[in-house]
Design an enzyme around this catalytic site. Structure first.
Site, PDB file in Angstrom:
ATOM      1  N   HIS A 121      -5.078  -2.671  -2.345  1.00 50.75           N
ATOM      2  CA  HIS A 121      -6.268  -2.531  -3.186  1.00 50.75           C
ATOM      3  C   HIS A 121      -5.834  -1.997  -4.544  1.00 50.75           C
ATOM      4  O   HIS A 121      -4.830  -1.306  -4.658  1.00 50.75           O
ATOM      5  CB  HIS A 121      -7.229  -1.551  -2.501  1.00 50.75           C
ATOM      6  CG  HIS A 121      -8.585  -1.442  -3.114  1.00 50.75           C
ATOM      7  ND1 HIS A 121      -8.818  -0.713  -4.258  1.00 50.75           N
ATOM      8  CD2 HIS A 121      -9.788  -1.950  -2.736  1.00 50.75           C
ATOM      9  CE1 HIS A 121     -10.105  -0.768  -4.554  1.00 50.75           C
ATOM     10  NE2 HIS A 121     -10.717  -1.519  -3.659  1.00 50.75           N
ATOM     11  N   ASP A 198      -3.003   4.482   2.508  1.00 52.53           N
ATOM     12  CA  ASP A 198      -4.375   4.230   2.098  1.00 52.53           C
ATOM     13  C   ASP A 198      -5.162   3.891   3.358  1.00 52.53           C
ATOM     14  O   ASP A 198      -5.051   2.793   3.893  1.00 52.53           O
ATOM     15  CB  ASP A 198      -4.407   3.071   1.097  1.00 52.53           C
ATOM     16  CG  ASP A 198      -5.825   2.620   0.732  1.00 52.53           C
ATOM     17  OD1 ASP A 198      -6.790   3.147   1.317  1.00 52.53           O
ATOM     18  OD2 ASP A 198      -5.954   1.723  -0.127  1.00 52.53           O
ATOM     19  N   GLN A 201      -9.594   1.509   4.997  1.00 53.83           N
ATOM     20  CA  GLN A 201     -10.013   0.549   6.011  1.00 53.83           C
ATOM     21  C   GLN A 201      -9.439   0.887   7.392  1.00 53.83           C
ATOM     22  O   GLN A 201      -9.666   0.148   8.351  1.00 53.83           O
ATOM     23  CB  GLN A 201      -9.566  -0.864   5.609  1.00 53.83           C
ATOM     24  CG  GLN A 201     -10.061  -1.329   4.263  1.00 53.83           C
ATOM     25  CD  GLN A 201     -11.562  -1.482   4.194  1.00 53.83           C
ATOM     26  OE1 GLN A 201     -12.227  -1.644   5.220  1.00 53.83           O
ATOM     27  NE2 GLN A 201     -12.120  -1.430   2.998  1.00 53.83           N
ATOM     28  N   LYS A 224     -17.271   4.498   3.995  1.00 51.93           N
ATOM     29  CA  LYS A 224     -16.864   3.352   4.800  1.00 51.93           C
ATOM     30  C   LYS A 224     -16.878   3.670   6.297  1.00 51.93           C
ATOM     31  O   LYS A 224     -16.605   2.782   7.111  1.00 51.93           O
ATOM     32  CB  LYS A 224     -15.474   2.869   4.374  1.00 51.93           C
ATOM     33  CG  LYS A 224     -15.416   2.332   2.945  1.00 51.93           C
ATOM     34  CD  LYS A 224     -14.023   1.862   2.582  1.00 51.93           C
ATOM     35  CE  LYS A 224     -13.891   1.510   1.113  1.00 51.93           C
ATOM     36  NZ  LYS A 224     -14.669   0.319   0.716  1.00 51.93           N
ATOM     37  N   CYS A 361     -11.069  -6.404  -5.396  1.00 47.18           N
ATOM     38  CA  CYS A 361     -10.180  -5.390  -5.983  1.00 47.18           C
ATOM     39  C   CYS A 361      -8.741  -5.587  -5.505  1.00 47.18           C
ATOM     40  O   CYS A 361      -8.037  -4.626  -5.189  1.00 47.18           O
ATOM     41  CB  CYS A 361     -10.655  -3.980  -5.660  1.00 47.18           C
ATOM     42  SG  CYS A 361     -12.282  -3.595  -6.328  1.00 47.18           S
TER      43      CYS A 361
END
Length: 407
Positions: A121, A198, A201, A224, A361
């Site tokens: 991302h 990261d 997700q 999220k 993104c």
């Protein structure tokens, strides 16, 4: 999992869009919120609203207890060793930027390397581009396999003794690729590098144990994972955070201030300058309670079955291009022949089906895929096979409509 009972906890799903029952397939962008989270934030503002760590009055004490109680729930959720390792931020982007500014710029010099992947991302690309420019370090990319996965052999070839930072997504927001972060952590550490993951997700969908992963930093967002917007988490190993300087200065994060110099509070508060995101933390705590009640293993299993079913059904559509590996997280990114993804998303919206369209993104990844944009359907614990069926029916209608238009 009782999906019917779970869906009943999400008030927003009980509505029609353009005359059709809503099918929400954009949880990778932001998840919907269960009633318990909405009520927790509402109750905080109705009963406990006050600043934290400052006043000795009752409201201030209650607000502080809820805020720090939320930190402990996050600690348990990711199995951090200490609450000192849990920093509240505005989200994943802020968390990554904090590490890129505070850690990378202090520890990198010309000749060092930062290693990332093309599937990242923008929030896990641009901060490292800027850190490389500021320090003279080289930015390197682990190549992708044809199916959008990474091979550990390529990881070993790319990470060298010059590598000081490895930053990689846990789960790709476009491809659904689940990266082997435990193995990557080992390779990074063998070469003297630190690993940032990261987890935007990852944390909402997969049980995360930062001690088992042995990552040095893990970043994720509340919105999220059924929590409010504007709240996120930076996990960092204590020994690293202790040596890092704050990136925001002002109230809350100080110990002592004189006219020409100041000292900082201990962890984690030295990284939380200003009035913190108190209501967001309260909502995040309620979201963690909700996810724990359902069970992360049950969520992962449900989503895997949904992803498998979606892949199977999408492939029945002629002219459908699906991107990413066969085994994936709960999202399907696709293009339909001769239909721009924005047109496809608009047509699906007319059927009450919400999907994402654009570059997500992830423009470098779009170029790797040789497309300008894609559409994406992303699933969460409240989605069902019937939602997938509605998506497929909507895509068939879209294909028929645009086929007739361009005859």
């Amino acid at each position: 999992m009782d999906i019917k009972a779970i869906r009943e906890q999400f008030p927003i799903l009980d509505q029609e869009v353009n005359g059709n029952p809503l099918v929400y397939l954009d949880s990778s962008a932001t998840s919907q919120k269960p009633r318990s989270v909405i009520e927790a934030v509402n109750e905080y503002y109705r009963q406990d609203n006050s600043n934290v760590h400052r006043g000795v009055h009752t409201l201030g004490t209650r607000a502080t207890e809820k805020y720090e109680g939320a930190r402990e729930k996050v600690r348990k959720f990711i199995n951090a060793e200490s609450t000192a390792e849990v920093i509240f931020t505005r989200g994943t982007t802020t968390a990554i930027n904090t590490v890129a500014y505070s850690y990378a710029r202090a520890n990198l010099t010309a000749g060092d390397e930062i290693v990332i992947t093309p599937m990242e991302h923008h929030s896990n690309i641009i901060p490292w581009q800027q850190a490389a420019k500021a320090t003279g370090a080289a930015l390197k990319y682990i190549p992708l396999q044809d199916d959008g996965t990474i091979a550990l052999e390529d990881v070993r070839d790319t990470i060298t003794s010059k590598t000081k930072v490895v930053a990689i997504t846990h789960v790709s927001n476009v491809l659904g690729t689940v990266n082997p972060i435990n193995e990557i952590a080992s390779i990074a550490h063998d070469n003297g590098a630190v690993l940032l993951v990261d987890g935007a997700q990852g944390a909402p969908h997969i049980e995360v144990d930062v001690q088992d992963i042995d990552c040095d930093f893990y970043c994720f967002s509340g919105h999220k994972m059924c929590g409010p917007t504007g709240i996120g988490v930076l996990y960092g190993k204590r020994r690293l955070l202790e040596d890092m300087e704050p990136v925001e200065f002002g109230g809350e994060m100080i110990d002592f201030v004189n006219l020409y110099d100041s000292t900082w509070k201990e962890l984690p508060w030295k990284f939380e300058g200003g009035t913190p995101i108190i209501a967001g933390a309260v909502g995040l705590a309620a979201a963690i309670d909700f996810l724990n009640d359902v069970g992360m293993d049950a969520i992962t299993d449900h989503e895997q079955k949904l992803a498998d079913y979606a892949m199977e059904q999408m492939r029945t559509i002629d002219g459908m291009e699906v991107y990413g590996p066969e085994r994936r997280a709960a999202l399907v990114t696709f293009n339909l022949d001769d239909v721009h993804p924005h047109d496809a998303a608009t047509a699906l919206d007319a059927e009450g089906i919400a999907v994402r369209a654009g570059h997500h993104c992830a423009q470098p990844l779009m170029r790797w895929l040789d497309v300008s944009a894609t559409a994406r359907a992303s699933f969460y614990l409240y989605n069902t096979n019937e939602d997938v069926d509605r998506l497929v029916d909507g895509l068939l209608k879209t294909k028929e409509y645009f086929g007739n238009v361009f005859k």
